[in-house]
Design an enzyme around this catalytic site. Structure first.
Site, PDB file in Angstrom:
ATOM      1  N   LYS A   1     -17.419  -0.675   5.984  1.00  0.00           N
ATOM      2  CA  LYS A   1     -17.962  -1.602   4.991  1.00  0.00           C
ATOM      3  C   LYS A   1     -19.488  -1.519   4.894  1.00  0.00           C
ATOM      4  O   LYS A   1     -20.049  -1.608   3.795  1.00  0.00           O
ATOM      5  CB  LYS A   1     -17.532  -3.022   5.345  1.00  0.00           C
ATOM      6  CG  LYS A   1     -17.689  -3.992   4.186  1.00  0.00           C
ATOM      7  CD  LYS A   1     -17.030  -5.326   4.496  1.00  0.00           C
ATOM      8  CE  LYS A   1     -17.174  -6.278   3.310  1.00  0.00           C
ATOM      9  NZ  LYS A   1     -16.582  -7.599   3.606  1.00  0.00           N
TER      10      LYS A   1
ATOM     11  N   GLU B   1       0.809  -1.227   0.000  1.00  0.00           N
ATOM     12  CA  GLU B   1       0.000   0.000   0.000  1.00  0.00           C
ATOM     13  C   GLU B   1       0.840   1.273   0.000  1.00  0.00           C
ATOM     14  O   GLU B   1       0.406   2.302  -0.501  1.00  0.00           O
ATOM     15  CB  GLU B   1      -0.958   0.009   1.193  1.00  0.00           C
ATOM     16  CG  GLU B   1      -2.125  -0.961   1.070  1.00  0.00           C
ATOM     17  CD  GLU B   1      -1.807  -2.335   1.631  1.00  0.00           C
ATOM     18  OE1 GLU B   1      -0.627  -2.595   1.960  1.00  0.00           O
ATOM     19  OE2 GLU B   1      -2.738  -3.153   1.751  1.00  0.00           O
TER      20      GLU B   1
ATOM     21  N   PHE C   1     -11.271  -7.489  13.603  1.00  0.00           N
ATOM     22  CA  PHE C   1     -10.203  -7.926  12.714  1.00  0.00           C
ATOM     23  C   PHE C   1      -9.877  -6.833  11.687  1.00  0.00           C
ATOM     24  O   PHE C   1     -10.764  -6.284  11.055  1.00  0.00           O
ATOM     25  CB  PHE C   1     -10.621  -9.213  11.984  1.00  0.00           C
ATOM     26  CG  PHE C   1      -9.589  -9.684  11.010  1.00  0.00           C
ATOM     27  CD1 PHE C   1      -8.328 -10.084  11.446  1.00  0.00           C
ATOM     28  CD2 PHE C   1      -9.855  -9.697   9.656  1.00  0.00           C
ATOM     29  CE1 PHE C   1      -7.362 -10.509  10.538  1.00  0.00           C
ATOM     30  CE2 PHE C   1      -8.884 -10.117   8.745  1.00  0.00           C
ATOM     31  CZ  PHE C   1      -7.639 -10.522   9.188  1.00  0.00           C
ATOM     32  N   GLN C   2      -8.624  -6.539  11.538  1.00  0.00           N
ATOM     33  CA  GLN C   2      -8.121  -5.488  10.636  1.00  0.00           C
ATOM     34  C   GLN C   2      -8.759  -4.128  10.936  1.00  0.00           C
ATOM     35  O   GLN C   2      -8.987  -3.319  10.036  1.00  0.00           O
ATOM     36  CB  GLN C   2      -8.311  -5.883   9.170  1.00  0.00           C
ATOM     37  CG  GLN C   2      -7.430  -7.074   8.795  1.00  0.00           C
ATOM     38  CD  GLN C   2      -7.256  -7.262   7.303  1.00  0.00           C
ATOM     39  OE1 GLN C   2      -8.136  -6.938   6.516  1.00  0.00           O
ATOM     40  NE2 GLN C   2      -6.092  -7.783   6.910  1.00  0.00           N
TER      41      GLN C   2
ATOM     42  N   MET D   1      24.732   8.446   1.903  1.00  0.00           N
ATOM     43  CA  MET D   1      24.627   9.703   2.645  1.00  0.00           C
ATOM     44  C   MET D   1      24.869   9.480   4.136  1.00  0.00           C
ATOM     45  O   MET D   1      25.494  10.302   4.802  1.00  0.00           O
ATOM     46  CB  MET D   1      23.251  10.343   2.405  1.00  0.00           C
ATOM     47  CG  MET D   1      23.156  11.798   2.833  1.00  0.00           C
ATOM     48  SD  MET D   1      24.339  12.855   1.966  1.00  0.00           S
ATOM     49  CE  MET D   1      23.338  13.516   0.634  1.00  0.00           C
TER      50      MET D   1
END
Lengths: 185, 585
Positions: free
Chosen positions: B164, B52, B114-115, B483
């Site tokens: 949802k 993502e 969940f999630q 760097m």
């Protein structure tokens, strides 16, 4: 930290303090912020202060227009003039913030705070507490044989002064609302 | 549209109404209804990323190279938390993107479902604004407002969190025109009195400089056009931040090169010595100012910025102008031409240019070439020479290679240079380049990378192969975190703690494993042919360019020092950073 010449504890307040701590004196300002009363708006304002290291001395918020769903926050904050300007500009960037007023610079204003004091005393202390409450125009909102609960309204300084006087007389609990303020005229 | 629609249908409809043609995303349980709607239409293309974070960077690349709003779609919980780096990156660099995240159904919010994650809580400080939609009827209005907020004023990322059950439920759709946009309307027109003061200052300046930034690019092509007019008509020298490269052409007469920590000697000394600084859409970032107390001590400073909080945040300015760059430059040029008769101190400015030319003689970007090993600067310079004529877009990762790309590549137009400036996100370049290539399928898109940064989002090679995105990964491989290594050399007594890349993959085989082409080059004599081979290949390429391992990036302003204390190539690096400087990053 000594060799870096950073004053101990100075980074506690704000990154700005690291830069030039003595450039300007710290000022206390009262801001009135009109916001949409929607979920999370208080978190946005508080997150701005904590995330950028600004101070909040007092904060009050309540809905002022039920139909328009707007709330008014009164925020008392401290900082150098540059930081106060930053705070105002940053507040103005928040999408649900409609207006930001600096009551400290926009002419005269009135500031009021409400406080409740529970004072548990015996004998003379109990009488003295009542007498002082009368002088401060505090009213008794609850009383038992052991204690009084006073309600007092006024400037934060007046409430501080009342608290100092009540302490030796048995002050056991205190609740303060924080400042609400309006410009005069 | 008086028929009720489901929330998921509204999402697709609102994206269409907002002109979105591509969404970068990754499906999951909490966004299945939206994916079901995406499946049943052909107007919006969905690019399936592999992580993502890459979806958000790709949306950034898309936005920066097109000037449109980029869009990403992620699921709840880990999908949303993975998007956080991309959101923060877009916030720091003012990139307009809309991220849609799924959320557990409203009746389960707060249950540690969940999630589930507190997505609006997590993303509040890293978005310009975000919304948790609790009612399908409010969804279309919020989506339209989200696009409005993302693109208006100082652009930035926004997130809309959609539970949802809100996606499944039905309500009446609100068309774009009927949606509320009134509560966020930043001022775009500059205060004319301040603009007059600046026009007057321009007529009096003897050592002027224009310091332009990413705000010029964000303001649109008109702003770049006006910036060029301003530089041409005044004859003032011009430098730009990392973010602003391309707004003024690198081949232009006024161009001094980039300024800042790794900017050119002439640009930084001109900033230090000027008597009028015109900041156009830049924000006095700490990479630019060095020690603020000693920043350009003799100059009157004007600052054009659409964000009032940028004014006087770091540097106090005498002439603040709050407004959109294109709007303000339009007014500024009009006032200067009409009221001031286009006057400047021609003679004095000529003398100022003579001084600048003297500084230029230092040739701060010169480097030693070697017949045995490829110098990274040389690799970038050859890349520039061999790709100059192409319809070219450049992305970078973060580190030394990023600075070399900024120093040795020339940008003639805005929106051609995508790099993570504010946040400095390693792993930005590869997915951003992917987004750029999706927006410009026929262009030559190159990601100039370091091997360490590149590995951070290497999974996106799969996406590029899947969608036939012929992005060229030009990896300057020094087997070091260059760097970090340079800073350890400068201020940690050459103790190279964890700054080398051990157990690197064979990049050619890696490319082949993904179904892409791999090229390896370690001999300076082969470099040009290898670069040509990369350009000519019609498909994604990983170019493993083995370069000098211990090259430092110069010039450099050591942290905590002012502009006139620059280190040039081959400078003694020990003890250059003082104790107060060492605390800075």
């Amino acid at each position: 930290m000594a060799e870096l010449n950073i004053e101990k504890g100075s980074s506690r307040k704000s990154a700005y303090d690291l830069r030039d701590p003595n450039a300007h004196a710290v000022e206390r300002h009262t801001l009135a912020v009109v916001v949409d009363n929607e979920a999370g708006v208080l978190a946005r304002v508080i997150g701005l202060f904590s995330g950028r290291g600004y101070n909040i001395e007092s904060l009050t918020v309540a809905e002022i227009d039920h139909n328009g769903h707007t709330s008014r926050m009164t925020i008392v904050t401290t900082g150098t003039p540059a930081i106060i300007d930053q705070i105002k500009a940053q507040l103005g960037r928040i999408v649900p913030v409609h207006e930001v007023h600096d009551l400290t610079v926009e002419g005269a204003s009135v500031e009021r705070e409400l406080a409740l004091f529970k004072v548990s005393g015996k004998g003379n202390d109990r009488v003295e507490a009542l007498r002082l409450a009368d002088i401060f125009r505090a009213s008794v909102v609850d009383s038992t044989l052991h204690n009084f609960t006073f309600e007092i309204t006024g400037s934060p300084e007046k409430i501080d002064a009342f608290a100092e006087l009540m302490r030796p007389l048995g002050l056991s609990e205190m609740a303060r609302t924080g400042v609400a303020a309006l410009s005069r005229g | 549209m008086t028929q009720p629609m489901t929330g998921a249908q509204m999402v697709v409809q609102a994206l269409k109404d907002q002109g979105v043609d591509v969404v970068f995303g990754y499906p999951g349980g909490a966004v299945l209804p939206i994916y079901d709607e995406i499946f049943q239409q052909n107007d919006i293309r969905h690019i399936l990323v592999r992580h993502e974070q890459a979806a958000v960077h790709a949306a950034e690349g898309y936005a920066r190279s097109t000037g449109k709003v980029g869009c990403a779609l992620v699921t709840s919980g880990p999908g949303a938390t993975n998007a956080v780096t991309g959101l923060t990156d877009a916030l720091m660099d003012s990139i307009p993107i809309v991220v849609l995240s799924g959320q557990v159904p409203t009746f389960m919010i707060g249950n540690d479902a969940f999630q589930e994650a507190d997505t609006v809580g997590i993303t509040r400080p890293c978005t310009k604004h975000n919304w948790l939609v609790k009612d399908t009827a409010a969804l279309p209005g919020i989506l339209h407002e989200a696009f409005h907020v993302a693109r208006s004023g100082r652009p930035g990322p926004v997130l809309v969190d959609i539970p949802k059950d809100v996606q499944f439920a039905s309500a009446i759709y609100t068309p774009r025109e009927a949606a509320r946009t009134d509560r966020y309307n930043p001022r775009v027109k500059g205060d004319i009195e301040q603009i007059r003061r600046l026009a007057r200052a321009m007529t009096e300046a003897r050592r002027p400089i224009i310091y332009s930034g990413g705000g010029v690019i964000n303001s649109g092509p008109r702003a770049s056009q006006l910036l060029r007019e301003l530089a041409r008509e005044t004859g003032f020298p011009l430098t730009s931040t990392l973010m602003g490269l391309g707004a003024y052409p690198a081949s232009g007469d006024a161009w001094l090169g980039m300024l800042g920590m790794h900017g050119t000697y002439e640009a930084n000394l001109a900033m230090h010595g000027c008597d009028l600084m015109i900041n156009i859409g830049a924000r006095f970032d700490d990479r630019i100012t060095g020690r603020v107390q000693d920043f350009s001590p003799q100059s009157v400073k004007a600052h054009i910025d659409i964000d009032p909080s940028s004014i006087n945040k770091v540097i106090h300015v005498e002439i603040p102008i709050i407004g959109d760059v294109a709007n303000v430059l339009e007014d500024l040029l009009a006032v200067w031409r009409a009221e001031e008769g286009s006057r400047t101190q021609r003679e004095a400015v000529k003398g100022w240019w003579a001084q600048i030319e003297e500084w230029r003689e230092v040739r701060c970007l010169d480097y030693d070439t070697s017949p045995r090993v490829i110098k990274p600067q040389h690799a970038v310079a050859r890349l520039e020479a061999l790709t100059k004529g192409h319809d070219r877009y450049i992305c970078t990762e973060v580190g030394q290679h990023q600075m070399w790309a900024a120093q040795y590549l020339g940008f003639e137009d805005p929106n051609r240079w995508m790099t993570s400036g504010g946040l400095g996100t390693m792993g930005y370049g590869q997915p951003a380049a992917m987004g750029v290539q999706v927006a410009h399928p026929d262009a030559l898109v190159i990601n100039v990378a370091g091997e360490a940064s590149w590995l951070m989002n290497m999974q996106e090679m799969g996406t590029m192969v899947q969608y036939r995105l012929p992005v060229k990964q030009f990896i300057l491989n020094n087997e070091r975190l260059g760097m970090v290594r340079q800073w350890q050399e400068l201020l940690h007594g050459e103790r190279y703690s964890q700054s080398w890349s051990e157990a690197l993959p064979d990049f050619v085989k890696l490319a082949e494993a993904f179904g892409a082409k791999g090229i390896k080059c370690s001999d300076p004599a082969d470099l040009d042919d290898a670069i040509r081979e990369m350009i000519d290949h019609d498909g994604p390429v990983i170019f493993d360019c083995l370069v000098e391992k211990h090259e430092n990036c110069f010039p450099m302003i050591p942290s905590g020092e002012p502009h006139n204390k620059m280190l040039l190539a081959n400078a003694e690096t020990q003890g250059q950073i003082t104790a107060p400087g060492a605390v800075l990053v």
